[in-house]
Design an enzyme around this catalytic site. Structure first.
Site, PDB file in Angstrom:
ATOM      1  N   SER A  40      -8.715   4.248  67.264  1.00  0.00           N
ATOM      2  CA  SER A  40      -9.213   3.548  68.443  1.00  0.00           C
ATOM      3  C   SER A  40      -8.409   2.300  68.745  1.00  0.00           C
ATOM      4  O   SER A  40      -8.288   1.895  69.892  1.00  0.00           O
ATOM      5  CB  SER A  40     -10.686   3.188  68.234  1.00  0.00           C
ATOM      6  OG  SER A  40     -10.828   2.358  67.091  1.00  0.00           O
TER       7      SER A  40
ATOM      8  N   ASP B 291       7.285   5.668  66.603  1.00  0.00           N
ATOM      9  CA  ASP B 291       6.707   6.607  65.630  1.00  0.00           C
ATOM     10  C   ASP B 291       7.134   8.045  65.911  1.00  0.00           C
ATOM     11  O   ASP B 291       6.313   8.969  65.876  1.00  0.00           O
ATOM     12  CB  ASP B 291       5.183   6.497  65.631  1.00  0.00           C
ATOM     13  CG  ASP B 291       4.561   7.125  64.373  1.00  0.00           C
ATOM     14  OD1 ASP B 291       5.272   7.254  63.365  1.00  0.00           O
ATOM     15  OD2 ASP B 291       3.369   7.471  64.413  1.00  0.00           O
TER      16      ASP B 291
END
Length: 900
Positions: free
Chosen positions: A632, A726
């Site tokens: 989140s 990433d």
């Protein structure tokens, strides 16, 4: 025309001086008896069907001055005895099947003016004495397998040499500057070898008619390296210069516009050249071939190119050119090969392009073109190969005039904003083999007239808004091998359609409203060749599909009875459902009104709002196959990043949800396009219970190119720039057509713009940002986030794709890493590190060494890029713009080669 063999009685003609049997149908071997004709001065036996070896005894014909054996089927070696032909002036063994070395004795013949042995299989080095023959005017050793380098004093003693043909061999080293001493040179052909380094400026002083240096490894890094080209601009007789497919970089010199007006061919494609196309290029009014594709050129296309009315070939594809298509292009009425694909050209397609009446193909794909497709384009009379307008922003309806393309083989209008119905006139395009209309907004039904396209082998209509049933007429297309109808609103049964389609080898009908029985034969006999997911009305007996069994149709009378019972019940149920839905929607409005929809605020109002329950149902209760994990805290970061970027190789966001679940907990989700082929990681390292096939070299190359293009866009073309932070195989998703999409922007960083979100991208470093094994080493030391970090992650991912080893593999310890593992093997031990299954999947029954060599050469180039990207020092890493360019070149070469 003579035929048969040369009679052996020819040896009795002792006074014979001239023997000419050119261009006949003579077969058999050259009789040894011909050596008895000791007075022969000339012997021309070219363009026949002679076989066998060349008799060594021919070396005894001491008076022979002209000896032509061109274009036959002779085998064996060039007899060393030919070094005894002391009177020989002209020797041509062109286009045979000769092999072995070039006899050194030929380089000692005192009167030799021409030697032509091109298009054979000769090997070894060229005897150096050939470059010291003052009598030589023509030296032709092209298209063989010759190796070695050229001596630094080549050309010093070739004062009257006019033509040098050494192209298409395996020669290496530098091009000797001493060639400049051959001042009579008219043709210098060294193309398709392995020459490297800078081209000496002295070469530019030769002033030949033709210069062929393409497909080598020649280098230019700065303005000084282009000096040879500046000298060529002073050559008044220069007609052709070929520098294709080298390693030429730096800014394109403006003086290329100063070539003599005699120049007809200027080719510099497939390099790393930057800068703009000089506006004065339009002064070269005799140009008929201009090739600048596959570089890094930017800026607008000069309007002056329209003055080159003799132009037959204009290739500007795969650059970074921008602006509109010049209006003057309508003047290029002789064009026969024209491509602007893979640039940033915007604006409309000009109606004046319809003046290019001799074009067999037109490629404007992968640009930023807008507005409607002019009707006039479909009236090009010789458009027979292909028309590709894919991956643009074209809108409006597809005109009925498309039916005028009666002889075209391929039509690709995919990935645009076209709407309206698919015109039935497409059925008039009787020669179509490939038709792609996918990724548009076409509505209505599939025209039955497509069944007239009997030669069609690939039809792609997926990702539109088509409805209705699948026309049974499509079953008439006997050559159909690929059919894509996914993500439409089609309905109807599939059994009747494919019962006769024995040639169908790949089928994707996923996400429609199909029903009925799934056949168990033809394409359906192999689970890897079709996809039917998202069709809830199907039934059948294929165990792997886990479909319900098909029910036997009830008797008509019983059917009526069931309807009499079920209809009232169904009516009551519908009324009850409507009442519950109304109450639920009322409650939902109240709940949504009280929630803080942070994600939607970031994304904007153009995205539809969805609830927790809608997502729960759409994902089959949050089935793992339909989810990508996240946290989140990265939710707002990903929403912000995705709102600002859009590219064909970035995951497409549909909407997001910020709500609460039934237990009152916060629930946040981003909704993406469903990617049926999952993550790349699942294909590289399948679980023990997954029997997935191995991806091929070409499939992996396509994925690598897609990912590189995505990062190149994020770093260099997105505003503001985005650093992904990433990248790894589990963040590369694969669509049904195997297009790769980069996903998971939860750690991404926007460069050069304040986001207005507290805590997002605040600070120059955030400790380790990324995943162990893929994260750049400087991040672990608190280094600043940079595009070089993404390049590192990409390099590791690339090495993993082709070695089959993850960077966290158990073997990588005690100082050994995936980068070092690859670096130690490159370039000579590539087969030792490549995933063995990868080579097996290419040609499991093929022992052709040439094909294997081509595959390994391709793999070596890819591994080299992976190594350069994953260097430990950020400044030494290859940037993603160059990575994307190089990988596109490697893929292009692989696709052109039939070996991959």
């Amino acid at each position: 025309m003579l035929s048969g063999e040369i009679p052996r009685t020819i040896g009795r003609l002792h006074r014979l001086r001239h023997l000419s049997l050119v261009n006949n149908s003579i077969v058999g071997e050259i009789p040894h008896e011909i050596c008895n004709c000791s007075n022969l001065v000339s012997m021309t036996l070219g363009k026949n069907q002679l076989q066998g070896e060349i008799p060594p005894a021919l070396g005894s014909l001491s008076q022979l001055q002209l000896f032509y054996l061109t274009t036959n089927n002779l085998v064996g070696g060039v007899p060393p005895s030919f070094g005894n032909l002391s009177s020989l002036a002209r020797l041509s063994l062109y286009e045979n099947k000769l092999e072995g070395p070039i006899p050194e004795g030929l380089s000692r013949l005192p009167h030799l003016q021409l030697i032509q042995v091109a298009r054979n299989n000769l090997s070894g080095a060229i005897p150096p004495l050939f470059f010291n023959m003052s009598s030589l005017q023509y030296l032709g050793f092209g298209s063989n397998k010759l190796q070695g380098s050229l001596s630094s004093d080549v050309g010093v003693n070739l004062p009257i040499l006019e033509e040098l043909h050494l192209g298409n061999n395996h020669l290496s080293g530098r091009i000797p500057s001493s060639f400049a001493n051959s001042t009579k040179m008219q043709l210098l052909s060294l193309a398709r070898n392995n020459f490297h380094g800078r081209v000496a400026p002295e070469i530019g002083k030769l002033c030949p008619v033709r210069v062929e240096l393409g497909s080598n490894r020649l280098q230019v890094h700065d303005a000084e390296g282009w000096e040879f080209l500046r000298f060529f601009t002073n050559c008044t007789r220069l007609q052709l210069i070929d520098l294709n497919e080298n390693d030429l970089g730096g800014v394109l010199p403006g003086y290329v516009a100063n070539f003599s007006r005699q120049i007809q061919w200027l080719s510099m494609a497939g390099n790393r050249i930057t800068g703009t196309i000089p506006s004065g290029i339009g002064n070269l009014v005799n140009l008929n071939d201009l090739e600048l594709g596959g570089n890094n050129l930017h800026g607008p296309i000069p309007e002056g190119i329209g003055r080159l009315k003799n132009l037959q070939i204009l290739l500007l594809q795969q650059n970074d050119l921008s602006g509109h298509i010049p209006s003057s292009f309508g003047n290029l009425t002789l064009l026969q090969n024209f491509s602007l694909s893979n640039n940033r050209i915007d604006g409309p397609i000009l109606k004046s392009l319809a003046n290019l009446q001799q074009l067999p193909s037109l490629d404007l794909s992968s640009n930023l073109l807008t507005e409607v497709i002019p009707d006039e384009i479909f009236g090009l009379p010789f458009l027979t190969d292909f028309l590709s307008l894919s991956n643009n922003y074209l809108s409006g309806v597809l005109p009925r005039q498309v039916g005028k393309l009666k002889n075209i083989a391929s039509l690709d209008l995919s990935k645009n904003n076209l709407s309206g119905e698919i015109p039935g006139t497409l059925g008039d395009c009787a020669s179509l083999v490939h038709l792609a209309l996918d990724d548009n907004s076409f509505t209505g039904s599939i025209p039955p007239s497509l069944g007239n396209l009997r030669g069609l082998s690939r039809l792609n209509l997926k990702k539109n808004e088509l409805s209705g049933s699948i026309p049974r007429e499509l079953a008439k297309i006997n050559g159909l091998q690929q059919l894509y109808l996914a993500q439409n609103n089609l309905s109807g049964v599939i059994q009747p359609l494919f019962q006769n389609s024995s040639a169908l080898i790949e089928l994707d009908l996923s996400f429609n409203h199909l029903d009925g029985e799934v056949p168990s034969s033809s394409v359906f006999a192999n689970m890897s060749r079709f996809s039917l997911i998202g069709n809830n009305g199907l039934c059948g007996s294929i165990p792997e599909l886990k479909l319900p069994p098909c029910q036997v149709k009830p008797h008509k009378q019983r059917h009526k009875l069931l309807l009499g019972i079920l209809l009232p019940v169904a009516g009551s149920a519908i009324c009850f459902c409507l009442l519950v839905s109304a109450l639920f929607m009322f409650k939902r409005k109240i709940t949504v009104g009280r929630m803080k929809i942070a994600g939607l605020g970031v994304l904007g109002e153009k995205y539809p709002r969805v609830s927790y329950f809608e997502i729960f149902e759409a994902t089959d209760g949050f089935a793992p196959a339909k989810l990508q994990d996240g946290s989140s805290r990265n939710f707002l970061a990903e929403c912000t990043a995705l709102r600002r970027v859009k590219h064909r190789n970035l995951i497409n966001i549909i909407t997001c949800c910020s709500s609460i679940d039934p237990n009152g907990n916060d629930f946040r989700a981003i909704v993406f396009d469903f990617m049926p082929n999952f993550f790349l990681d699942r294909w590289l390292h399948p679980r023990a219970d997954e029997q997935w096939h191995k991806l091929s070299i070409v499939q992996l190359l396509n994925i690598a190119v897609d990912a590189a293009d995505a990062l190149d866009y994020l770093h260099n073309n997105s505003r503001p720039s985005v650093i992904h932070c990433d990248l790894k195989p589990s963040n590369i998703l694969l669509g049904s057509d195997w297009t790769a999409k980069v996903a998971d922007f939860g750690l991404s960083k926007l460069v050069g713009e304040y986001t207005g979100i507290s805590g997002f991208n605040s600070g120059s470093s955030v400790g380790i940002r990324g995943t162990i094994g893929y994260v750049a080493p400087e991040y672990g030391l608190g280094g600043q986030v940079s595009v070089a970090g993404d390049a590192y992650s990409f390099g590791i991912t690339l090495l993993e794709m082709f070695t089959g080893r993850a960077p966290t593999d158990d073997m990588f310890r005690d100082g050994l890493s995936l980068h070092l593992f690859a670096e130690m093997a490159c370039p000579d031990r590539i087969p030792e590190i490549i995933d063995p299954a990868l080579l097996q999947v290419q040609h499991p029954y093929d022992d052709d060494d040439a094909r294997l060599d081509n595959a390994l050469a391709c793999l070596a180039s890819v591994i080299r890029i992976g190594i350069l990207c994953s260097k430990e020092t950020p400044s030494e890493r290859m940037n993603m713009e160059n990575v994307a360019t190089e990988l596109n070149k490697i893929r292009g070469a692989a696709m052109e080669s039939s070996s991959l």
